[in-house]
Each structure stands twice: as structure tokens, then as C-alpha cells.
Scaffold this motif. Structure first.
Motif, PDB file in Angstrom:
ATOM      1  N   THR A 182    -100.623   5.813 -75.387  1.00  0.00           N
ATOM      2  CA  THR A 182     -99.199   5.872 -75.740  1.00  0.00           C
ATOM      3  C   THR A 182     -98.707   7.316 -75.688  1.00  0.00           C
ATOM      4  OG1 THR A 182     -99.616   6.287 -78.085  1.00  0.00           O
ATOM      5  CG2 THR A 182     -99.504   3.967 -77.381  1.00  0.00           C
ATOM      6  N   LYS A 183     -97.408   7.486 -75.643  1.00  0.00           N
ATOM      7  CA  LYS A 183     -96.794   8.781 -75.937  1.00  0.00           C
ATOM      8  C   LYS A 183     -97.341   9.262 -77.257  1.00  0.00           C
ATOM      9  CE  LYS A 183     -92.015   8.444 -74.404  1.00  0.00           C
ATOM     10  NZ  LYS A 183     -90.984   9.456 -74.412  1.00  0.00           N
ATOM     11  N   GLY A 184     -97.379  10.557 -77.474  1.00  0.00           N
ATOM     12  CA  GLY A 184     -97.825  11.082 -78.760  1.00  0.00           C
ATOM     13  C   GLY A 184     -96.974  10.522 -79.895  1.00  0.00           C
ATOM     14  N   LEU A 185     -97.640  10.046 -80.949  1.00  0.00           N
ATOM     15  CA  LEU A 185     -96.923   9.452 -82.084  1.00  0.00           C
ATOM     16  C   LEU A 185     -97.002  10.388 -83.284  1.00  0.00           C
ATOM     17  CD1 LEU A 185     -98.449   5.875 -81.674  1.00  0.00           C
ATOM     18  CD2 LEU A 185     -96.086   6.534 -81.142  1.00  0.00           C
TER      19      LEU A 185
ATOM     20  N   ALA B 209     -86.794  14.190 -81.567  1.00  0.00           N
ATOM     21  CA  ALA B 209     -85.850  14.183 -80.437  1.00  0.00           C
ATOM     22  C   ALA B 209     -86.351  15.017 -79.271  1.00  0.00           C
ATOM     23  CB  ALA B 209     -84.506  14.709 -80.902  1.00  0.00           C
ATOM     24  N   GLY B 210     -87.264  15.920 -79.509  1.00  0.00           N
ATOM     25  CA  GLY B 210     -87.794  16.758 -78.432  1.00  0.00           C
ATOM     26  C   GLY B 210     -86.927  17.979 -78.178  1.00  0.00           C
ATOM     27  N   ASN B 211     -87.274  18.728 -77.116  1.00  0.00           N
ATOM     28  CA  ASN B 211     -86.583  19.985 -76.799  1.00  0.00           C
ATOM     29  C   ASN B 211     -85.298  19.731 -76.020  1.00  0.00           C
ATOM     30  OD1 ASN B 211     -88.631  21.525 -77.967  1.00  0.00           O
ATOM     31  ND2 ASN B 211     -89.835  21.517 -76.082  1.00  0.00           N
ATOM     32  N   THR B 212     -84.487  20.797 -75.869  1.00  0.00           N
ATOM     33  CA  THR B 212     -83.283  20.673 -75.053  1.00  0.00           C
ATOM     34  C   THR B 212     -83.643  20.824 -73.573  1.00  0.00           C
ATOM     35  OG1 THR B 212     -82.910  23.007 -75.493  1.00  0.00           O
ATOM     36  CG2 THR B 212     -81.619  21.462 -76.795  1.00  0.00           C
ATOM     37  N   ALA B 213     -82.730  20.358 -72.693  1.00  0.00           N
ATOM     38  CA  ALA B 213     -82.953  20.408 -71.240  1.00  0.00           C
ATOM     39  C   ALA B 213     -82.620  21.819 -70.712  1.00  0.00           C
ATOM     40  CB  ALA B 213     -82.074  19.367 -70.564  1.00  0.00           C
ATOM     41  N   PRO B 214     -83.143  22.230 -69.559  1.00  0.00           N
ATOM     42  CA  PRO B 214     -84.125  21.524 -68.731  1.00  0.00           C
ATOM     43  C   PRO B 214     -85.519  21.506 -69.360  1.00  0.00           C
ATOM     44  CG  PRO B 214     -83.528  23.658 -67.736  1.00  0.00           C
ATOM     45  CD  PRO B 214     -82.661  23.484 -68.937  1.00  0.00           C
ATOM     46  N   ARG B 215     -86.136  20.323 -69.276  1.00  0.00           N
ATOM     47  CA  ARG B 215     -87.440  20.132 -69.921  1.00  0.00           C
ATOM     48  C   ARG B 215     -88.567  19.899 -68.911  1.00  0.00           C
ATOM     49  NH1 ARG B 215     -86.594  15.934 -74.783  1.00  0.00           N
ATOM     50  NH2 ARG B 215     -86.454  14.394 -73.110  1.00  0.00           N
ATOM     51  N   ILE B 216     -88.171  19.612 -67.659  1.00  0.00           N
ATOM     52  CA  ILE B 216     -89.185  19.353 -66.619  1.00  0.00           C
ATOM     53  C   ILE B 216     -88.750  20.029 -65.334  1.00  0.00           C
ATOM     54  CG2 ILE B 216     -90.186  17.593 -65.107  1.00  0.00           C
ATOM     55  CD1 ILE B 216     -90.344  15.682 -67.248  1.00  0.00           C
ATOM     56  N   ILE B 217     -89.641  20.757 -64.693  1.00  0.00           N
ATOM     57  CA  ILE B 217     -89.348  21.278 -63.351  1.00  0.00           C
ATOM     58  C   ILE B 217     -90.559  21.059 -62.449  1.00  0.00           C
ATOM     59  CG2 ILE B 217     -87.686  23.051 -64.092  1.00  0.00           C
ATOM     60  CD1 ILE B 217     -90.124  25.058 -63.509  1.00  0.00           C
ATOM     61  N   GLU B 218     -90.269  21.012 -61.152  1.00  0.00           N
ATOM     62  CA  GLU B 218     -91.355  20.886 -60.186  1.00  0.00           C
ATOM     63  C   GLU B 218     -91.863  22.276 -59.818  1.00  0.00           C
ATOM     64  OE1 GLU B 218     -89.873  17.623 -57.412  1.00  0.00           O
ATOM     65  OE2 GLU B 218     -91.580  18.524 -56.328  1.00  0.00           O
ATOM     66  N   THR B 219     -93.157  22.391 -59.601  1.00  0.00           N
ATOM     67  CA  THR B 219     -93.740  23.639 -59.121  1.00  0.00           C
ATOM     68  C   THR B 219     -94.568  23.300 -57.881  1.00  0.00           C
ATOM     69  OG1 THR B 219     -95.798  23.360 -60.336  1.00  0.00           O
ATOM     70  CG2 THR B 219     -94.007  24.475 -61.493  1.00  0.00           C
TER      71      THR B 219
ATOM     72  N   ILE C 142     -91.305  18.785 -72.991  1.00  0.00           N
ATOM     73  CA  ILE C 142     -90.566  17.642 -73.549  1.00  0.00           C
ATOM     74  C   ILE C 142     -90.422  17.833 -75.060  1.00  0.00           C
ATOM     75  CG2 ILE C 142     -90.631  15.120 -73.878  1.00  0.00           C
ATOM     76  CD1 ILE C 142     -90.305  15.813 -70.957  1.00  0.00           C
ATOM     77  N   GLY C 143     -91.424  18.489 -75.653  1.00  0.00           N
ATOM     78  CA  GLY C 143     -91.349  18.736 -77.094  1.00  0.00           C
ATOM     79  C   GLY C 143     -91.816  17.544 -77.909  1.00  0.00           C
ATOM     80  N   LEU C 144     -92.714  16.758 -77.314  1.00  0.00           N
ATOM     81  CA  LEU C 144     -93.350  15.645 -78.034  1.00  0.00           C
ATOM     82  C   LEU C 144     -92.341  14.652 -78.615  1.00  0.00           C
ATOM     83  CD1 LEU C 144     -96.157  17.805 -79.640  1.00  0.00           C
ATOM     84  CD2 LEU C 144     -96.502  16.050 -77.899  1.00  0.00           C
ATOM     85  N   GLN C 145     -91.267  14.447 -77.840  1.00  0.00           N
ATOM     86  CA  GLN C 145     -90.264  13.438 -78.207  1.00  0.00           C
ATOM     87  C   GLN C 145     -90.941  12.074 -78.386  1.00  0.00           C
ATOM     88  OE1 GLN C 145     -87.403  12.900 -75.118  1.00  0.00           O
ATOM     89  NE2 GLN C 145     -86.233  11.402 -76.240  1.00  0.00           N
TER      90      GLN C 145
END
Ligand SMILES: Cc1cc2nc3c(=O)[nH]c(=O)nc-3n(C[C@H](O)[C@H](O)[C@H](O)COP(=O)(O)O)c2cc1C
Length: 312
Positions: A52-55, A61-71, A79-82
Motif C-alpha cells: 500500500t501507499k505509506g500509511l 495532504a503531502g507537499n505542494t506541486a511540482p512534486r514529480i519530474i522526469e529525469t 509527494i510528501g507521503l500523502q
């Protein structure tokens, strides 16, 4: 003789920490939601298990965007463990998962204090339909000045020992790769009573937009995952498998069956697939099927015989 022994093809079952999986390929935490979301796309009973996602104790609510980028060959996330919190998970998601026969659920647990983790485990202990806990040690401990549990040997020992004492199910400790000696950290977890270890979590990383000169992730740093980290993860899995006697679950950049084989040869009993599910939601199932074909094509009777069989 069991039914599986009569059925055609290689025996894909593996077992660790007292839990038997029909395949060694597991969907990794944070990349497969709560499982239910993938029900219509993936045959959940074909994959080994999903984490599961971390519980956490409370919803986050997690972090503010941008939260994901491609490298290059990967991605950075913060994501901040939303997550919805452990109790809503038990009330809303777990009953649906229980209706899907044959699905193995591993609950990923985290907290910002040891007490937080104990509370999450305590709540899960009373719920049916979970096979095992995976304890995310890549989390800052706010009662110790924000030091990450999994980067301090004494803290990791204490976290593991107390969670193990509270857990009514097998406990797998997920190690942070952001350490000098991951073998030493794995040994700490083993000595504290962990039933298995999983690795790697993401690598702390930074990407800067050269035009704005600002970080590309709002949180400034994020965790690097995907094929870019695979050779480091394979080395770490090998190092850990030599340092401990408990089973090792390997991950980091697995996108095809051969990657899973490589991790098993390095010493993993099972593997997890994370980032690949972003590009293809059926990646876990495809890799599980591909691994079976690979074993058949190489005349292997049992996938488990790959574990630690590299000629190093
Ligand atoms: C978007 C995203 C969210 C994640 N969330 C979690 C999490 O909640 N708990 C955890 O233990 N690991 C989390 N991870 C780490 C993955 O489970 C995995 O350890 C890591 O990404 C390396 O595997 P991969 O290269 O196959 O993605 C997350 C990874 C990504 C990419």
C-alpha cells in the motif's frame, strides 16, 4: 503433491517471513495506490503482492506541486507521503480488498515518531486481510531533530525493535539507501528482530531549472527512482544479502523481467516494481508474466533457485 507442482511451467512461488507469494514480483509502495485503483487494469491475483501507499496515524495532504519530474532514466518525487491515514484505509479500502480473493496485501507503515508507527501498527493489527507490514525507515524523526530513522543505526534498531514487539504480523524493514553502509543498517534491523528487509527506497536528489535558477521540485530535494538507480540498488541488495541471514526484497529501476532476474541473482528473494507502473500501469503483471517465461526459456524448475545464484 500440490496443484502447483502439477501445473505446467516453472514454479514461481516464493516464500519469506512465513508468507507465500505466487510470484516474486510485488508492486512497490506509493506507486500502486491502495491496490483497488488498479483492480480493473491489473489482475491483482496474478502478481505476487502489492504494498500500500505509506500509511500514517493521521491523513496527510503531502507537499505542494511540482512534486514529480522526469529525469534521465528516472524520476524525482517529493509527494510528501500523502495518504488517507490508517483508519480510513481500514474502513474504506481494506473491506474491498478482502473481497478480491487471493490478493496479498502488504501494509506500508511510517510515522514521524516511534509512537506514531506503533499506533499505525496497533490499528492494523486488529484488521483482517493484511499479510505483512513494511516499515518505511526513510522518514524524518521529528522528536530527534528530524534525523531520518534509517540513517542512524541506533535509531533504526530502536524503531525496529519496538515495532517488532508491537506487530502481530511479520515485519519487513524498508531501508534507506542514503547511508554509507547499507549492510550495517540491514544488520541493525536484523538484530532488532526484523523478519525481512526491503531496499532500496529513493535516493535524495536535486534538479535545478537553469532558466529560473530555482529547484524543479517545490520541496527543493526529492527522491530519485527508476532505471537510473538500478545498478546502485543491485549492488546494495548484494551487499545486504551478504550481511544478513533474513530474506531480502530488492527494488530500484526494475522495468523488465531481466531486471527482476538480476536482483534475484544478487540475493533478493522477491522484488518490487515502482516507477515502471507510472509509464505502464500493467508493468507489475507484465514483469511477473515475463519472469515466468524467462524461467521457462532457461529450463528453470523453480524461480526461487535464482536467489543469490550470481557468480560473483
Ligand atoms: C511517486 C512515488 C511515491 C513513493 N511513495 C513511497 C511510500 O509512500 N513509501 C515507501 O516506502 N516508498 C515509497 N516510494 C519508493 C518506492 O516504493 C521504491 O522504493 C522506489 O521508487 C525505488 O523503486 P523503483 O525505481 O522501481 O521506483 C515511492 C516512490 C515513488 C516514485
Amino acid at each position: 503433491m500440490s496443484t502447483a507442482a502439477h501445473s505446467k511451467g516453472p514454479d514461481m512461488r516464493v516464500s519469506f517471513a512465513g508468507v507465500e507469494l505466487r510470484s516474486p514480483v510485488i508492486a512497490a509502495s506509493g506507486t500502486f495506490g491502495y491496490g483497488i485503483e488498479f483492480e480493473e487494469i491489473v489482475s491483482l491475483d496474478r502478481i505476487g503482492a502489492f504494498v500500500t501507499k505509506g500509511l500514517s496515524r493521521e491523513p496527510m495532504a503531502g507537499n505542494t506541486a511540482p512534486r514529480i519530474i522526469e529525469t534521465a532514466a528516472g524520476m524525482i518525487n517529493a509527494i510528501g507521503l500523502q495518504n488517507m491515514g490508517v483508519r480510513p484505509f481500514i474502513a474504506e479500502k481494506l473491506p474491498k480488498l478482502r473481497k478480491l480473493a487471493g490478493v496479498v496485501v502488504i501494509a506500508n507503515v511510517f510515522g514521524f515518531t516511534i509512537e506514531d508507527c506503533l499506533e499505525v501498527i496497533g490499528a492494523l493489527n486488529d484488521a483482517e486481510g493484511i499479510a505483512m507490514y513494511e516499515l518505511n525507515a526513510s522518514c524524518p524523526n521529528t522528536s530527534h531533530g528530524g534525523m531520518v530513522f534509517g540513517t542512524d543505526p541506533a535509531l533504526l534498531y530502536e524503531l525496529t525493535a519496538r515495532c517488532k514487539a508491537a506487530a502481530k504480523r511479520p515485519l519487513m524493514v524498508k531501508l534507506s539507501p542514503n547511508v554509507t553502509s547499507i549492510g550495517q543498517m540491514a544488520k541493525m534491523a536484523e538484530d532488532a528482530g526484523a523478519d525481512a528487509v526491503s531496499l532500496v527506497n529513493t535516493f535524495v536528489s536535486l534538479a535545478i531549472d537553469v532558466e529560473t535558477r530555482k529547484p524543479r521540485i517545490a520541496n527543493v530535494t526529492g527522491g530519485l527512482s527508476g532505471p537510473a538507480i538500478k545498478p546502485i540498488a543491485v549492488r546494495m541488495v548484494n551487499e545486504v544479502s551478504r550481511a544478513v541471514k533474513i530474506p531480502v526484497v530488492g527494488m530500484g529501476g526494475i522495468v523488465r523481467a531481466e531486471d527482476a532476474v538480476e536482483f534475484m541473482l544478487a540475493g533478493a528473494t522477491a522484488v518490487q516494481v515502482g516507477t515502471a507502473s507510472y509509464a505502464d500501469p500493467r508493468a507489475v503483471e507484465n514483469i511477473a508474466n515475463g519472469l515466468k517465461r524467462w524461467c521457462a526459456g532457461h529450463g528453470m524448475a523453480q524461480v526461487a533457485s535464482l536467489t543469490g545464484a550470481a557468480l560473483l
